[in-house]
Design a protein around this motif. Structure first.
Motif, PDB file in Angstrom:
ATOM      1  N   PHE A 123       0.839  -1.198   0.000  1.00 34.08           N
ATOM      2  CA  PHE A 123       0.000   0.000   0.000  1.00 34.08           C
ATOM      3  C   PHE A 123       0.876   1.251   0.000  1.00 34.08           C
ATOM      4  N   ALA A 124       1.976   1.221   0.746  1.00 32.61           N
ATOM      5  CA  ALA A 124       2.909   2.359   0.771  1.00 32.61           C
ATOM      6  C   ALA A 124       3.437   2.626  -0.633  1.00 32.61           C
ATOM      7  N   ASP A 125       3.837   1.572  -1.340  1.00 28.74           N
ATOM      8  CA  ASP A 125       4.327   1.736  -2.714  1.00 28.74           C
ATOM      9  C   ASP A 125       3.245   2.319  -3.619  1.00 28.74           C
ATOM     10  N   PHE A 126       2.022   1.822  -3.456  1.00 26.35           N
ATOM     11  CA  PHE A 126       0.904   2.306  -4.269  1.00 26.35           C
ATOM     12  C   PHE A 126       0.618   3.790  -4.011  1.00 26.35           C
ATOM     13  N   LEU A 127       0.747   4.230  -2.768  1.00 23.86           N
ATOM     14  CA  LEU A 127       0.382   5.603  -2.399  1.00 23.86           C
ATOM     15  C   LEU A 127       1.429   6.653  -2.765  1.00 23.86           C
ATOM     16  N   LYS A 128       2.619   6.220  -3.102  1.00 27.84           N
ATOM     17  CA  LYS A 128       3.666   7.183  -3.457  1.00 27.84           C
ATOM     18  C   LYS A 128       3.224   8.019  -4.656  1.00 27.84           C
ATOM     19  N   GLY A 129       3.331   9.341  -4.471  1.00 29.40           N
ATOM     20  CA  GLY A 129       2.936  10.269  -5.526  1.00 29.40           C
ATOM     21  C   GLY A 129       1.454  10.556  -5.583  1.00 29.40           C
ATOM     22  N   LYS A 130       0.672   9.959  -4.686  1.00 25.07           N
ATOM     23  CA  LYS A 130      -0.782  10.154  -4.698  1.00 25.07           C
ATOM     24  C   LYS A 130      -1.277  10.996  -3.527  1.00 25.07           C
ATOM     25  N   VAL A 131      -0.359  11.411  -2.654  1.00 26.31           N
ATOM     26  CA  VAL A 131      -0.731  12.242  -1.511  1.00 26.31           C
ATOM     27  C   VAL A 131      -0.748  13.695  -1.987  1.00 26.31           C
ATOM     28  N   ALA A 132      -1.916  14.319  -1.951  1.00 24.83           N
ATOM     29  CA  ALA A 132      -2.070  15.683  -2.445  1.00 24.83           C
ATOM     30  C   ALA A 132      -1.772  16.727  -1.366  1.00 24.83           C
ATOM     31  N   GLU A 133      -2.037  16.385  -0.120  1.00 25.24           N
ATOM     32  CA  GLU A 133      -1.848  17.331   0.980  1.00 25.24           C
ATOM     33  C   GLU A 133      -1.465  16.563   2.232  1.00 25.24           C
ATOM     34  N   ASN A 134      -0.510  17.073   2.984  1.00 26.05           N
ATOM     35  CA  ASN A 134       0.069  16.436   4.167  1.00 26.05           C
ATOM     36  C   ASN A 134       0.974  15.293   3.731  1.00 26.05           C
TER      37      ASN A 134
END
Length: 179
Positions: A123-134
């Motif tokens: 999940f960490a790998d998937f979320l990289k680059g997808k965090v828009a804020e914080n």
């Protein structure tokens, strides 16, 4: 005099009920989880993602992490199934779905914890680059899963280790910051 006491008691009871009702309105509830006695409080620090479905999946991940922390294997299984449903709605998550399926299939708490760690890494790998804020923090406890280590995600920098059921909450370290 007796009627005055009864009227005063009724007024006080109504005032307390109204106050409680107003307090409940200020909280966000996850109604599916309320049936099992669980409430999910929405935290302003939860990162915003570039897709609302990712936010839902992350929130489901948090409820799963809470079940793992409680060492409640039945609740963890239920929350893993909910997380799997959320992940299935996202594109490009075949590998993530495979790990989530394994997690949802486990009934044994130790197996759930190992699968949770594997899922957290994916999940960490998937979320990289997808965090828009914080931001998110990827943490590891070297003693989890029979000293093979365990990973989890958090939106708070303070370590809160989910692997030991409330014991050793501070054991672990931040491995990476995800933005």
């Amino acid at each position: 005099m007796k009627t005055l006491k009864v009227k005063t008691a009724v007024v006080l009871l109504l005032a307390v009920s109204l106050g409680y009702s107003q307090e409940k309105k200020m909280m966000h509830h996850d109604h599916e989880n309320m049936e099992s006695g669980e409430m999910k409080m929405m935290d302003s620090k939860i990162p915003k993602f570039n897709n609302e479905k990712i936010t839902t999946a992350y929130e489901d991940y948090l409820t799963l992490k809470a079940a793992i922390l409680k060492s409640d294997q039945e609740l963890a299984k239920k929350e893993a199934e909910q997380l799997l449903n959320s992940i299935a709605k996202l594109e490009g998550t075949d590998g993530l779905q495979k790990v989530a399926t394994k997690l949802a299939a486990n009934r044994n708490l130790e197996s759930q914890k190992a699968a949770f760690s594997d899922f957290s890494s994916e999940f960490a790998d998937f979320l990289k680059g997808k965090v828009a804020e914080n931001q998110l923090y990827f943490a590891r406890c070297p003693m989890a899963n029979n000293n093979s280590g365990g990973f989890w995600l958090s939106h708070e920098e303070a370590i809160q280790n989910p692997f030991f059921g409330g014991k050793m909450l501070k054991c672990g370290s931040i491995q990476e910051t995800i933005k």
